[in-house]
Design an enzyme around this catalytic site. Structure first.
Site, mmCIF file in Angstrom:
data_model
loop_
_atom_site.group_PDB
_atom_site.id
_atom_site.type_symbol
_atom_site.label_atom_id
_atom_site.label_comp_id
_atom_site.label_asym_id
_atom_site.label_seq_id
_atom_site.Cartn_x
_atom_site.Cartn_y
_atom_site.Cartn_z
ATOM 1 N N ASP A 319 0.847 -1.190 0.000
ATOM 2 C CA ASP A 319 0.000 0.000 0.000
ATOM 3 C C ASP A 319 0.889 1.248 0.000
ATOM 4 O O ASP A 319 1.876 1.327 0.743
ATOM 5 C CB ASP A 319 -0.901 0.005 1.240
ATOM 6 C CG ASP A 319 -1.968 1.082 1.154
ATOM 7 O OD1 ASP A 319 -2.892 0.927 0.333
ATOM 8 O OD2 ASP A 319 -1.865 2.074 1.890
ATOM 9 N N ASN A 327 -2.647 12.498 -3.327
ATOM 10 C CA ASN A 327 -3.502 12.765 -4.481
ATOM 11 C C ASN A 327 -4.197 14.118 -4.339
ATOM 12 O O ASN A 327 -4.302 14.876 -5.315
ATOM 13 C CB ASN A 327 -4.552 11.653 -4.603
ATOM 14 C CG ASN A 327 -4.884 11.321 -6.048
ATOM 15 O OD1 ASN A 327 -4.029 11.409 -6.917
ATOM 16 N ND2 ASN A 327 -6.126 10.934 -6.299
ATOM 17 N N ASP A 336 -1.421 9.819 -10.452
ATOM 18 C CA ASP A 336 -1.225 8.805 -11.490
ATOM 19 C C ASP A 336 0.250 8.614 -11.784
ATOM 20 O O ASP A 336 0.731 7.479 -11.968
ATOM 21 C CB ASP A 336 -1.966 9.209 -12.764
ATOM 22 C CG ASP A 336 -3.477 9.111 -12.610
ATOM 23 O OD1 ASP A 336 -3.926 8.524 -11.605
ATOM 24 O OD2 ASP A 336 -4.196 9.637 -13.485
ATOM 25 N N GLU A 364 -4.462 2.395 -4.795
ATOM 26 C CA GLU A 364 -3.045 2.571 -4.492
ATOM 27 C C GLU A 364 -2.414 1.290 -3.962
ATOM 28 O O GLU A 364 -1.300 1.313 -3.434
ATOM 29 C CB GLU A 364 -2.858 3.704 -3.463
ATOM 30 C CG GLU A 364 -3.347 3.386 -2.063
ATOM 31 C CD GLU A 364 -4.821 3.676 -1.864
ATOM 32 O OE1 GLU A 364 -5.225 3.828 -0.696
ATOM 33 O OE2 GLU A 364 -5.562 3.778 -2.865
#
Length: 460
Positions: A319, A327, A336, A364
């Site tokens: 993770d 983000n 991204d 993620e």
């Protein structure tokens, strides 16, 4: 056209008597019978495929002409015996010729009539019965006609005398046969007008038959120039249709081969497209590494292989730390970009470990399957992967763990037992990942024997 020209050129000299060629008539009849039998068979095969009643009628017409010529040659005087065989009388052979040359155009007219009347194909269940009945009917008709011209020889009108058949013309029977052939030809030209190769060459066959009758009637005697020319026209009549059918069969064969080649090429292209589609369906569109679907399929296969071979299997769940904050701060494009960099860091790390593949698990989260690797080897991989992500040097100002983007790793691996499942491995790895996050993130944790082992980070 050449048949007509040659016949016209022969006509003025048709009555000139030539020397008798003994092998000519048996050879001519043998070829004629073989040609008509083959034509009948090919037409019958087309009937079975198309269930078209007119084709059955046409097939029976050629079967009739093939069969009727057999007693004709056997009863012909001077071929196999001086007076002919199988109960031949002095009029038998010529009457069989009349029935032969009158029966063919009659069959053609029946073919045309059935084509006008027949609307729908014959039912499949009636094909065999119709074929058997038609063949038996033709054999029966030919046998009855044979009996008529042999047993009833003395009761039939005399149309030949000592090899001269001027009486055939004078009696009116010859002109009737000639008229039947002319009517059949005109009807064939009028009804079909050469719409297909079969009808075109059928017209040629009927025309050659008409020229045969014309030359025979004009020559007036056996073994004359016109008589030989007439037999040649009969050969042409027996040959042209079978040649046209063979031509059509060859065209169909060539077309079938080409269609098969095209089908194979299309199949190969389809298989290639399916392979590409399968690959695309198993590849994550953002990161370019295998996706969750590929992971599920691989885990199932690896699980079965591990149990069968008795080798260890390890699963890692990874993770990205505080990715939501990353983000939100750097935007979706920045997020991204970070996921792509992490994915490739995991891919590069997996290359150095045999039987190891990295996957994007979702969002993620990433996952790794390590075949033939225990938890110690998986922990080493996890630490290498964690360091590789840190070395990317991606700033993470919103992280409460590190100033750089980092990952947390949870893993579980061991030699599997028969009752072990993929879900069980994932559950253990997920618990280890939870422990890694709970312990401060940016670290590796493994589940082993019901205990959690956390490896503290060595690179901040």
């Amino acid at each position: 056209m050449s048949i007509f020209v040659v016949s016209i050129l022969v006509l003025p000299f048709g009555s000139r008597i030539l020397f008798e060629v003994k092998p000519f008539l048996p050879g001519f009849i043998s070829w004629f019978v073989l040609g008509d039998f083959l034509t009948s068979y090919l037409l019958f095969s087309q009937f079975r495929a198309t269930r078209s009643l007119p084709l059955l009628v046409l097939s029976c017409t050629y079967l009739y002409t093939a069969l009727i010529t057999i007693p004709h040659i056997l009863t012909f005087p001077g071929v196999f015996s001086e007076m002919g065989l199988i109960g031949a009388g002095d009029q038998s052979a010529i009457w069989l010729w009349v029935l032969w040359h009158g029966g063919f155009p009659t069959g053609i007219m029946l073919y045309l009539w059935s084509g006008r009347k027949s609307i729908s194909p014959l039912a499949v269940k009636w094909i065999k019965a119709a074929g058997v009945l038609a063949v038996l009917l033709v054999f029966g008709v030919v046998f009855l006609l044979y009996l008529l011209v042999t047993i009833g020889n003395d009761f039939l009108p005399r149309i030949i005398q000592k090899g001269n058949f001027r009486m055939l013309l004078e009696s009116g029977i010859g002109p009737v046969v000639w008229g039947l052939n002319l009517v059949a030809l005109l009807l064939l030209l009028w009804v079909h007008r050469g719409r297909s190769v079969l009808h075109l060459w059928l017209s040629v066959a009927v025309f050659a038959f008409l020229m045969d009758v014309t030359l025979t009637l004009y020559s007036g005697a056996r073994y004359s120039l016109g008589w030989y020319a007439a037999r040649t026209n009969s050969l042409i009549s027996a040959t042209v249709v079978i040649c046209s059918l063979m031509y059509e069969v060859n065209k169909l064969y060539v077309r079938l081969v080409r269609n098969r080649e095209q089908l194979l090429r299309s199949r190969m292209r389809l298989e290639e497209a399916n392979e590409r589609l399968t690959r695309l369906s198993e590849v994550d569109g953002l990161t370019g590494i295998p996706n969750r679907r590929a992971f599920d399929e691989k885990l199932d296969k690896a699980l079965q292989a591990s149990k069968a071979q008795g080798t260890p299997l390890s699963v890692l769940l990874i993770d990205v730390d505080h990715f939501k904050a990353y983000n939100d701060h750097y935007g979706h494009l920045g997020g991204d970009h970070a996921l792509k960099r992490v994915a490739w860091a995991l891919m590069e790390t997996s290359i150095t470990f045999p039987h190891t593949t990295a996957y994007r698990y979702g969002g993620e989260e990433f996952a790794v399957i390590m075949e033939k690797s225990d938890s110690e080897q998986a922990a080493i991989f996890g630490e290498h992967a964690r360091k590789a992500v840190v070395r990317l040097g991606l700033p993470h100002e919103q992280s409460r763990t590190s100033s750089l983007l980092s990952i947390s790793v949870g893993l579980h691996g061991r030699v599997l037992e028969e009752q072990d499942t993929g879900d069980g491995l994932l559950e253990q790895a997920d618990q280890a990942l939870y422990r890694a996050k709970e312990s401060g993130r940016n670290r590796v944790a493994k589940a082993e024997d019901g205990l959690m082992h956390v490896y503290d980070q060595k690179t901040s």
